[in-house]
Design a protein around this motif. Structure first.
Motif, mmCIF file in Angstrom:
data_model
loop_
_atom_site.group_PDB
_atom_site.id
_atom_site.type_symbol
_atom_site.label_atom_id
_atom_site.label_comp_id
_atom_site.label_asym_id
_atom_site.label_seq_id
_atom_site.Cartn_x
_atom_site.Cartn_y
_atom_site.Cartn_z
ATOM 1 N N VAL A 168 0.748 -1.176 -0.038
ATOM 2 C CA VAL A 168 0.129 -0.071 0.038
ATOM 3 C C VAL A 168 0.886 1.316 0.139
ATOM 4 N N SER A 169 0.798 2.222 -0.831
ATOM 5 C CA SER A 169 1.451 3.297 -0.957
ATOM 6 C C SER A 169 0.686 4.441 -0.242
ATOM 7 N N ASN A 170 1.126 5.607 -0.056
ATOM 8 C CA ASN A 170 0.544 6.629 0.766
ATOM 9 C C ASN A 170 0.566 7.858 -0.227
ATOM 10 N N LEU A 171 1.030 7.547 -1.625
ATOM 11 C CA LEU A 171 1.012 8.722 -2.555
ATOM 12 C C LEU A 171 -0.576 9.131 -2.624
ATOM 13 N N GLN A 172 -0.667 10.403 -2.693
ATOM 14 C CA GLN A 172 -2.064 11.147 -2.963
ATOM 15 C C GLN A 172 -1.863 12.006 -4.147
ATOM 16 N N ILE A 173 -2.846 11.918 -5.299
ATOM 17 C CA ILE A 173 -2.759 12.849 -6.303
ATOM 18 C C ILE A 173 -3.200 14.235 -5.759
ATOM 19 N N ASP A 174 -2.965 15.267 -6.795
ATOM 20 C CA ASP A 174 -3.198 16.322 -6.382
ATOM 21 C C ASP A 174 -4.544 16.804 -7.105
ATOM 22 N N GLY A 175 -5.546 16.777 -6.351
ATOM 23 C CA GLY A 175 -7.028 17.147 -7.043
ATOM 24 C C GLY A 175 -7.158 18.287 -7.228
ATOM 25 N N ASP A 176 -6.629 19.457 -6.841
ATOM 26 C CA ASP A 176 -6.715 20.619 -7.523
ATOM 27 C C ASP A 176 -6.067 20.796 -8.777
ATOM 28 N N ARG A 177 -4.836 20.216 -9.124
ATOM 29 C CA ARG A 177 -4.089 20.166 -10.107
ATOM 30 C C ARG A 177 -4.956 19.454 -11.312
ATOM 31 N N LEU A 178 -5.377 18.313 -10.695
ATOM 32 C CA LEU A 178 -6.435 17.459 -11.798
ATOM 33 C C LEU A 178 -7.658 18.332 -12.161
ATOM 34 N N TRP A 179 -8.063 18.738 -11.099
ATOM 35 C CA TRP A 179 -9.417 19.653 -11.728
ATOM 36 C C TRP A 179 -8.986 20.811 -12.410
ATOM 37 N N GLN A 180 -7.701 21.548 -12.302
ATOM 38 C CA GLN A 180 -7.325 22.672 -12.886
ATOM 39 C C GLN A 180 -7.200 22.100 -14.731
ATOM 40 N N SER A 181 -6.501 21.062 -14.594
ATOM 41 C CA SER A 181 -6.303 20.495 -15.959
ATOM 42 C C SER A 181 -7.540 20.332 -16.607
ATOM 43 N N LEU A 182 -8.559 19.688 -15.881
ATOM 44 C CA LEU A 182 -9.678 19.402 -16.745
ATOM 45 C C LEU A 182 -10.494 20.668 -17.222
ATOM 46 N N MET A 183 -10.247 21.758 -16.278
ATOM 47 C CA MET A 183 -11.019 22.837 -16.841
ATOM 48 C C MET A 183 -10.105 23.764 -17.908
ATOM 49 N N ASP A 184 -8.798 23.445 -17.776
ATOM 50 C CA ASP A 184 -8.021 24.075 -19.012
ATOM 51 C C ASP A 184 -8.381 23.311 -20.405
ATOM 52 N N MET A 185 -8.419 22.062 -20.450
ATOM 53 C CA MET A 185 -8.970 21.265 -21.445
ATOM 54 C C MET A 185 -10.270 21.725 -21.943
ATOM 55 N N ALA A 186 -11.311 21.859 -20.956
ATOM 56 C CA ALA A 186 -12.565 22.021 -21.330
ATOM 57 C C ALA A 186 -12.776 23.546 -21.907
ATOM 58 N N ALA A 187 -12.028 24.275 -21.699
ATOM 59 C CA ALA A 187 -11.880 25.566 -22.431
ATOM 60 C C ALA A 187 -11.569 25.497 -23.783
ATOM 61 N N ILE A 188 -11.070 24.644 -24.383
ATOM 62 C CA ILE A 188 -11.115 24.254 -25.925
ATOM 63 C C ILE A 188 -12.195 23.671 -26.448
ATOM 64 N N GLY A 189 -13.026 24.601 -27.175
ATOM 65 C CA GLY A 189 -14.191 24.009 -27.599
ATOM 66 C C GLY A 189 -15.298 24.375 -26.874
ATOM 67 N N ALA A 190 -15.280 25.037 -25.697
ATOM 68 C CA ALA A 190 -16.161 25.440 -24.831
ATOM 69 C C ALA A 190 -17.486 25.944 -25.391
ATOM 70 N N THR A 191 -18.465 25.560 -25.132
ATOM 71 C CA THR A 191 -19.720 25.803 -25.550
ATOM 72 C C THR A 191 -20.550 26.688 -24.516
ATOM 73 N N PRO A 192 -21.300 27.672 -25.058
ATOM 74 C CA PRO A 192 -22.019 28.699 -24.137
ATOM 75 C C PRO A 192 -22.842 27.879 -23.061
#
Ligand SMILES: [Zn+2]
Length: 406
Positions: free
Chosen positions: A1-25
């Motif tokens: 078992v590892s104790n590594l945790q992903i960075d949830g804020d960084r993941l969310w920010q990347s999702l939002m940055d990608m979503a800005a490409i081709g974003a619909t109204p």
């Protein structure tokens, strides 16, 4: 078992940055396969991956693979990933989450200087959605040997542009052959696109397989006549026969319990006049079941019912995606990852098709689901919580580490 945790804020920010490409109204995304928007999304993905120390290669059907090297250069890869293309009125998470959760796993390993034995390949499959070019899951299908690459190249969009031209125009026609390479295990994390996890208050779905899908056209041939003068008993009315058929087909499906599903999504009467008994009716049939043996039996029963109709009726099957049972070892690894992390989870079968259906033909594969709001997908309102997405990415991270260790 590892104790590594992903960075949830960084993941969310990347999702939002990608979503800005081709974003619909309306808050969704229109980033259809190999459009200019998809090209921008692919370049952003490449930039992120190279910044994370990965080498990016593109194959002959435009599938992208970002590799984080392993300690053992000859070890088979651990494959993660999904797709970046969307429906015309798609959401921010379908496919994209699977790609960016994989990127977040790589970034987290980098942050903590964790070396894996196997290389990690992060895949972006071309044209998963099938919205601009048909069929769906095209890049993974060519790669897995299910489709001929020349057929895929010749696919055209509504304006007559071929997929090959679209690949060239975006500089995404790569030099690598579109063919499998040695893979230890493959994992795709995806939003559920259905309501079950949310309804049962579970954060993770351990996906054990994918429903089989058959698409048919059901056609019933009658005879057109005037709606007024023709007595009911003198008609050859295909709609009456359709009504009888639908009743027995629904009964057949119900007898097989909740895992069997049938949908008649498109109904067409010809010539289509209010005061004429139709000459012909055509109905689309979408049939699904997760167990191929039962699925084949339902298919036979369905054909028998159609054959027994009181007017000439045909059932033309034009697409069949067999039921998939994922690899037992991969499923067990996901289970172990979930229990190590302690998230509430559920075992389930996917109701939607995914690239993993084709990947599973050539590599040991399993999937992980996270909930999405109201089960909504292929919709601009598609939504998922940062908390659930983080939980999913942590499960993917743990799954990769456990796979590497076995
Ligand atoms: Zn998807």
């Amino acid at each position: 078992v590892s104790n590594l945790q992903i960075d949830g804020d960084r993941l969310w920010q990347s999702l939002m940055d990608m979503a800005a490409i081709g974003a619909t109204p309306a808050g969704g995304c229109n980033r259809q396969a190999l459009t200019a928007e998809d090209g921008v999304g692919r370049e952003l993905f490449r930039t992120w991956c190279e910044a994370a120390g990965c080498s990016v290669r593109v194959d002959a059907i435009g599938n992208m693979f970002a590799r984080r090297a392993g300690a053992n250069p000859t070890a088979p890869a651990i494959l993660v990933g999904s797709h970046l293309d969307t429906q015309p009125t798609g959401g921010k998470f379908d496919g994209v989450f699977g790609v960016l959760a994989g990127l977040e796993v790589i970034r987290t390993l980098n942050d903590h200087n964790v070396a894996t034995e196997s290389p990690i390949d992060l895949a972006v499959w071309t044209n998963e959605e099938g919205a601009r070019f048909a069929p769906a899951m095209q890049g993974s299908g060519v790669w897995a040997g299910v489709f001929e690459i020349d057929d895929a190249y010749a696919a055209t969009d509504k304006t007559g542009v071929t997929l090959e031209t679209a690949l060239r125009d975006l500089d995404q026609l790569g030099t690598e052959p579109a063919a499998p390479f040695p893979i230890k295990s493959a994992y795709e994390i995806h939003i559920e696109q259905g309501p079950i996890l949310e309804a049962k208050n579970k954060q993770i779905g351990v996906v054990t397989g994918v429903q089989g899908i058959r698409w048919y056209d059901l056609t019933i041939q009658g005879a057109a006549c005037h709606a007024g003068p023709t007595p009911m008993n003198a008609r050859r009315d295909p709609v009456r026969v359709l009504g009888q058929l639908l009743e027995v087909i629904y009964a057949l499906i119900d007898r097989h319990g909740p895992r069997a599903r049938v949908t008649f999504g498109e109904l067409r009467a010809e010539p289509g006049s209010r005061n004429t008994v139709p000459e012909r009716v055509t109905v689309s049939v979408d049939l699904r079941h997760p167990d191929q043996t039962v699925f084949d039996q339902i298919d036979r029963d369905l054909r028998e019912l159609v054959g027994a109709a009181t007017l000439p009726a045909t059932l033309d099957e034009f697409w069949h995606s067999p039921a998939v049972t994922f690899d037992a070892t991969c499923i067990e690894t996901v289970r172990a990852a979930v229990s190590a992390r302690g998230y509430p989870a559920l075992e389930m079968v996917s109701g939607a098709g995914h690239d993993s259906v084709y990947v599973a033909r050539v590599a040991p594969t399993a999937m992980i689901f996270v909930p999405c709001k109201d089960g909504l997908s292929h919709n601009e309102a598609e939504s998922a919580t940062a908390d659930d997405l983080s939980a999913g990415a942590n499960v993917l991270l743990e799954t990769v580490l456990l796979t590497d260790a076995r």
